[in-house]
Each structure stands twice: as structure tokens, then as C-alpha cells.
Design a protein around this motif. Sequence first.
Motif, PDB file in Angstrom:
ATOM      1  N   PRO A 290     -42.362 -12.074  51.066  1.00  0.00           N
ATOM      2  CA  PRO A 290     -42.230 -10.720  50.515  1.00  0.00           C
ATOM      3  C   PRO A 290     -40.999  -9.997  51.055  1.00  0.00           C
ATOM      4  O   PRO A 290     -40.697 -10.047  52.250  1.00  0.00           O
ATOM      5  CB  PRO A 290     -43.519 -10.034  50.971  1.00  0.00           C
ATOM      6  N   ASN A 291     -40.282  -9.318  50.152  1.00  0.00           N
ATOM      7  CA  ASN A 291     -39.113  -8.521  50.509  1.00  0.00           C
ATOM      8  C   ASN A 291     -38.960  -7.420  49.458  1.00  0.00           C
ATOM      9  O   ASN A 291     -39.851  -7.225  48.629  1.00  0.00           O
ATOM     10  CB  ASN A 291     -37.852  -9.394  50.621  1.00  0.00           C
ATOM     11  N   ASP A 292     -37.842  -6.711  49.479  1.00  0.00           N
ATOM     12  CA  ASP A 292     -37.654  -5.612  48.524  1.00  0.00           C
ATOM     13  C   ASP A 292     -37.674  -6.100  47.084  1.00  0.00           C
ATOM     14  O   ASP A 292     -38.215  -5.427  46.201  1.00  0.00           O
ATOM     15  CB  ASP A 292     -36.317  -4.900  48.811  1.00  0.00           C
ATOM     16  N   GLU A 293     -37.096  -7.281  46.840  1.00  0.00           N
ATOM     17  CA  GLU A 293     -37.047  -7.819  45.477  1.00  0.00           C
ATOM     18  C   GLU A 293     -38.379  -8.427  45.062  1.00  0.00           C
ATOM     19  O   GLU A 293     -38.773  -8.371  43.899  1.00  0.00           O
ATOM     20  CB  GLU A 293     -35.941  -8.875  45.373  1.00  0.00           C
ATOM     21  N   PHE A 294     -39.091  -9.009  46.049  1.00  0.00           N
ATOM     22  CA  PHE A 294     -40.380  -9.654  45.775  1.00  0.00           C
ATOM     23  C   PHE A 294     -41.439  -9.033  46.687  1.00  0.00           C
ATOM     24  O   PHE A 294     -41.773  -9.601  47.737  1.00  0.00           O
ATOM     25  CB  PHE A 294     -40.293 -11.163  46.044  1.00  0.00           C
ATOM     26  N   PRO A 295     -41.969  -7.868  46.326  1.00  0.00           N
ATOM     27  CA  PRO A 295     -42.920  -7.171  47.209  1.00  0.00           C
ATOM     28  C   PRO A 295     -44.172  -7.972  47.526  1.00  0.00           C
ATOM     29  O   PRO A 295     -44.776  -7.773  48.578  1.00  0.00           O
ATOM     30  CB  PRO A 295     -43.262  -5.895  46.428  1.00  0.00           C
TER      31      PRO A 295
END
Length: 494
Positions: free
Chosen positions: A75-80
Amino acid sequence: MEIDFAEYQLSSQLRGHEDDARGICVCDNTGIATSSRDRTIRFWTLDESNKRDYTLSKILLGHTSFVGPLAWVQPNDEFPEGGIVSGGMDTLVLVWNLVTGEKIQTLKGHKLQVTGIALDGSDIVSTSVDCTLRRWRKGQQVEEWEAHKAAIQAIIRLPSGELVTGSSDMTLKLWKGKSCIQTFLGHTDTIRGLAVMPGLGILSASHDGSIRLWTLSGELLMEMVGHTSIVYSVDAHSSGLIVSSSEDCFAKIWKDGVCVQSIEHPGCVWDAKFLENGDIVTACSDGIVRIWTTCHDKVADAVELDSFASQLSQYKCSRKRVGGLKLEDLPGLEALQIAGTSEGQTKVVREGDNGVAYSWNMSEQKWDKIGEVVDGPDDNMKHPVLDGVQYDYVFDVDIGDGQPIRKLPCNRSDNPYDVADKWLIKENLPLSFREQIVEFILQNTGQKNFTPDPSFRDPYTGSSAYIPGAPSKSSGVSKPTYKHIPKVRISDFC
């Protein structure tokens, strides 16, 4: 030597795939992603109510042929909620957002099947049967190079940042950037699977039936032998345990180089992975993904255990031969209700997992049990045997360029098109070889008058069945030129 080890037992069975379950991706504690020959990726999440069962959460649709390698995007900003990267026989690398279940990137560049995917920071690195390694950044290809002279079958990224590839040229290569800094020699056949062994080095799984542990300097530390066929995958756990999966229908668990448990499956085991908690996930050719555990409170209930035992028994029955006959083709005990026609007439029936012979007693009008039927020494001499199964023919296939000889089994009753397709997929070879393999089978098994089904459509290309000697039909799409054209010769046939 006594080894302290708790045996694995079935915990749950994940049903949903409509064809072979091929690949497994452990997505931290979020869930499990699996790929299949049914062209889908399925995402499974743990049932919080019992911490044992998994629920099908999403089906990712987009590949036009079977799906193989998978990678997890944290999970990251592009893939919450995280993402999945997949590679397929359709030559594509697809990137999926788990929030929507939709593909957000289609990476085109490979000429043949995508066989491996690794994440290097935010970059995606992919490998292919086309011998290349490609690096993708923000949806664009930024690097490409020929990493091996034969098909690349696997790739991993080491904690230190280097990449390792395994190939049909029987070598592993360690990469720093685009520079090969170490070549690992020792396997005698295609290298199919790779894994990091924490604190020690690299694990490799091979068509030669072995698993090997290497230091990063190329030194062989250990060789594990126990499988009787192709080893497709290998994985390691922080506890020191290793799991491998094979064409021989077993997942094997290793500790300190010793096989401590063999878990039989009702089909080829394409992949096996550890969960962080030590449980094991396996992907089987029967389309079912299974979870195995050493925790008694997570073992499947009696109904599920009986179901698995039945699946295993039925599969073994379908493969077993009795007196040259397939066990599943034998009549059951109900056949003994029909009277014989002459004194001493014999009949073989199926009783459980065995074939039993009976003789007709005319005077008493009943069948007398003779005993269990087994294959005699002459039976195995009449038919070649491959991986414990008898066939009418076993051919040697020489792909060329120094690659190992492949074994192609078939029976007179088999559809040559099915045989060719399944064999090419199993060996990770281009489906463009199909026409040559089919023609060879027809010529060398005496099926010169074989008539293909006119309604046949190739499951991967959508084209009609190939007819030897017939002109090719142009699809309007230029076909790539392949380096390795199979040269086939007979090894053993009746």
C-alpha cells in the motif's frame, strides 16, 4: 538423525479457479493472490471470524491467456489497499489496483510468455521466454537486455538489491544493474523456481528434480533430492524450513537439507509459498488452492478432511493401472451380479483402490475370488514409463542450442492437439511450436487418417485446429521469429 518438526495438516481449500491454479502471491497480511490457466487472478482474504478460512474477495479479469507470475505492491499513495502485478502467456505485464479490481497499466514489450516478475523499488522487472529482462518505470519500458541465451523462467530480488535469474540454459545469474556479476553452474536441466534463503543465499528449483542452496559467490552449500519429477517452485521461511512443489504431485517440506514431510496432492503442484505465520499455500492442477498448518486449532473440520481424502483417492485411482488397464475403467462389484457364460471365465473388477480377479464357477453358479491383480514385469517392458505412468510412446524433444532433452509422452487414444498444447504449457515453450509437435505425433503414432474436430478453437489464439499439409491461414498479424525451433526424434515407442 531425529529432527524436531510438527507435521502440516490441511487447514482450508480455496475453490474458485476453473482450471489449473498456477501461481501464488502472499500479500503481507492483506490476503493471497492466485493465478490460473483460467486467465484470471483471484484475491482471497482471511475470514476474521475464525482466522482459518479464506473468502474470495476479487476476480481480476484482463489477461487473454493463462496467467503465471504475480507480485505484490505494498500500500502507498497510488495503491491505498495495495496492488498486484501479473504476467501471462499473452506476453503482457498488467498492473492492478485492489481498491477497484481494475487494471491500471498494460505493459507491452515482451515477444513471448512472461515468466517472472520482481519489484525493484517502484520499478517493475519482468522476464520472459524471449530471453530478455525488461525494466518498467511509471508504465514505460526504460531498460531491456538479453539476460540468457535461452528462455528465462524465474527472477527474484535480493534484500541487498541485486537481481537473480534462472533459465532453461541451466544457469542462475546474479545481476547488479545490467551487469552479470556471478553465474551459478551445477543444475543439469531448466531452472524453474528461485527464492531467498534468509541469511544464507539463494534457493533454486529445477527440472532435474533437485533443489539447491547457493551462496552469493556461487558456492553450492546443499542439494536436496527427493522429488521424482520436475520441481516447479521453492520457498523459504524465517524458521529455516523450505517448501518445494513438483510435477510428482507432492509438496515437500525440508529442514536442514532433509525432507521431513511430503504432502500428496490430487494433481501437479505448480507453486508453494509460506505465509508469515509459517502456514503453507499450495496451487494445484485441480484448480484448488490449499492452506496447510501446524496449528491444531486451524486444522480443517472432518467434512473438509474427508473431502480432500476423497479427491486424493479418486485422482490416484484415475492414474493407477491394473494388468495394463486403467483402474477407473474397471467395472465395480455390481458386475459380479451378471452370471458368467463358461467355466473358468475370468472378470476383473474394481474394489477400492485395487483390481481383483474373479473366476466363474459353473457348477455353483457363482464368481470365485482369485485375488488382487498387479502389473507383472512384462507389462512395464511393453510400454515406456515416465514419472511412474505408462504410455504408448515417450519421445525425446531436442529444442536445440544446448538445451536439455525434453520428454514428450502420449497414448494412441490421446488427441494430438491436446497433447501438444499441454506439453508446451508444461515445458514453458512457445505455442508457435504446436504445429510441428502435432505433425510429428501424427506421423510417428500412425494416425495418418486422424480427422481434427472442425469446431476446435485454440484456447489461447482462437484459431482452428492445425491440419498437417494444409496451407496456413493468415490472421493479419505478423508472427514473431523464434530462435529455438524443436528438432524431434523418437526415444522409445512400441
